[in-house]
Write a protein that holds these residues in place. Structure first.
Motif, PDB file in Angstrom:
ATOM      1  N   THR A 150       0.833  -1.199   0.000  1.00 55.79           N
ATOM      2  CA  THR A 150       0.000   0.000   0.000  1.00 55.79           C
ATOM      3  C   THR A 150       0.868   1.251   0.000  1.00 55.79           C
ATOM      4  N   ASN A 152       1.373   5.605  -0.297  1.00 60.63           N
ATOM      5  CA  ASN A 152       0.731   6.752   0.347  1.00 60.63           C
ATOM      6  C   ASN A 152      -0.519   7.187  -0.412  1.00 60.63           C
ATOM      7  N   THR A 153      -0.470   7.113  -1.746  1.00 60.73           N
ATOM      8  CA  THR A 153      -1.636   7.489  -2.550  1.00 60.73           C
ATOM      9  C   THR A 153      -2.799   6.536  -2.311  1.00 60.73           C
ATOM     10  N   GLN A 154      -2.523   5.251  -2.266  1.00 60.05           N
ATOM     11  CA  GLN A 154      -3.569   4.271  -1.998  1.00 60.05           C
ATOM     12  C   GLN A 154      -4.125   4.420  -0.585  1.00 60.05           C
ATOM     13  N   ALA A 156      -4.329   7.162   1.101  1.00 57.78           N
ATOM     14  CA  ALA A 156      -5.217   8.325   1.096  1.00 57.78           C
ATOM     15  C   ALA A 156      -6.550   8.012   0.432  1.00 57.78           C
ATOM     16  N   GLN A 157      -6.558   7.134  -0.557  1.00 59.35           N
ATOM     17  CA  GLN A 157      -7.811   6.733  -1.199  1.00 59.35           C
ATOM     18  C   GLN A 157      -8.631   5.807  -0.302  1.00 59.35           C
ATOM     19  N   TYR A 158      -7.958   4.950   0.430  1.00 56.24           N
ATOM     20  CA  TYR A 158      -8.680   4.052   1.339  1.00 56.24           C
ATOM     21  C   TYR A 158      -9.343   4.820   2.486  1.00 56.24           C
ATOM     22  N   PRO A 160      -9.981   8.580   3.120  1.00 55.86           N
ATOM     23  CA  PRO A 160      -9.948   9.999   2.723  1.00 55.86           C
ATOM     24  C   PRO A 160     -10.162  10.918   3.921  1.00 55.86           C
ATOM     25  N   THR A 164      -5.735  16.330   2.143  1.00 58.97           N
ATOM     26  CA  THR A 164      -4.803  15.290   1.721  1.00 58.97           C
ATOM     27  C   THR A 164      -3.618  15.948   1.025  1.00 58.97           C
ATOM     28  N   SER A 167       1.350  14.524  -3.605  1.00 64.72           N
ATOM     29  CA  SER A 167       2.389  13.487  -3.594  1.00 64.72           C
ATOM     30  C   SER A 167       3.781  14.088  -3.444  1.00 64.72           C
ATOM     31  N   PRO A 224      -8.584  -1.599   2.983  1.00 68.25           N
ATOM     32  CA  PRO A 224      -9.844  -0.851   3.178  1.00 68.25           C
ATOM     33  C   PRO A 224     -10.760  -1.477   4.214  1.00 68.25           C
TER      34      PRO A 224
END
Length: 264
Positions: A150, A152-154, A156-158, A160, A164, A167, A224
């Motif tokens: 996982t 950092n972008t993922q 943040a999506q998991y 929110p 945020t 990157s 998630p």
């Protein structure tokens, strides 16, 4: 008040007595002056010159204590002690000072390795093309096998949030690592006896790096289906420990601590 009492109180009586001194088997007579205390005349304070005169009169010497010993064992012991003193001052003290900074350097190295593995998506050791061939393990792959996939972008999506960071903001981590490294190296190689980083400063930096590493390991394995409670508990410890020296009036400006604590 009687006249005799007033006379005794106001006048200092001097009494000369002969003292018999022995020096090198020879008997000599020296005069010693005995002074009776009086409120009107202070007592004379013996000076260093008078002491030297007494030593010369009795045949003694003020430098006899520092004379070179004649015993060969004592001479050898003194040479060994002097050599060890030079070794301790020039070599051993420097090695122990570097070793004193060892935990901070090791924690920083491990944190940098985990950070790179998390950003590059190295994750644990991967199998080869087929199931029978395994990639040869290296030290870096073994140390980073607990890093998840996982990013950092993922993350943040998991999970929110209202704010945020972009990157590119996370590129500050290499800057923090390099600044920490320079600070610790300067402290370990500082040419004077003055401590640039105290034991408390080094310990707070070590603990802060360990909590940063723990936070990266937890967040890289986040999914998630589970709340990031571990990441929520570990992350606040980073500014808490890295900012400890700043809250206790440091002797020098610690830029690495300021950037580390303010970013996290």
């Amino acid at each position: 008040m009687h006249v005799s009492t007033f006379f005794v109180t106001g006048v200092t009586f001097l009494y000369h007595s002969s003292a018999f001194h022995l020096s090198k088997g020879t008997s000599i007579y020296t005069k010693q002056q005995l002074v009776v205390p009086s409120p009107f005349f202070p007592l004379p304070i013996p000076s260093k010159e008078n002491n030297n005169k007494v030593l010369m009169a009795t045949g003694g010497s003020s430098s006899s204590i520092g004379d070179e010993p004649k015993c060969p064992v004592t001479k050898f012991s003194n040479k060994v002690t002097k050599a060890l003193g030079i070794l301790d001052k020039t070599v051993m003290k420097r090695i122990l000072r570097i070793a004193h900074h060892g935990p901070a350097l090791l924690s920083l190295s491990y944190f940098g390795l985990i950070s790179m593995a998390s950003m590059m998506g190295m994750g644990p050791m991967q199998v080869g093309v087929d199931a029978t061939s395994i990639v040869k393990p290296t030290l870096a792959s073994v140390l980073t096998k607990s890093v998840g996939q996982t990013t950092n972008t993922q993350f943040a999506q998991y999970f929110p949030t209202f704010v945020t960071p972009a990157s590119f903001v996370f590129l500050v981590w290499p800057v923090i690592s390099v600044l920490q490294l320079l600070t610790v190296l300067i402290s370990s190689l500082y040419p004077t006896n003055d401590e640039f980083l105290t034991t408390t400063d080094l310990s707070s930096l070590t603990v802060a790096n360990l909590f940063s590493t723990l936070w990266l390991l937890i967040s890289s394995n986040a999914t998630p289906s589970s709340l990031p409670i571990g990441s929520f508990l570990a992350l606040p410890m980073v500014p808490l420990f890295s900012g400890y020296p700043l809250r206790n009036k440091p002797k020098y400006v610690l830029w690495a601590y300021q950037l580390f604590s303010s970013f996290t």
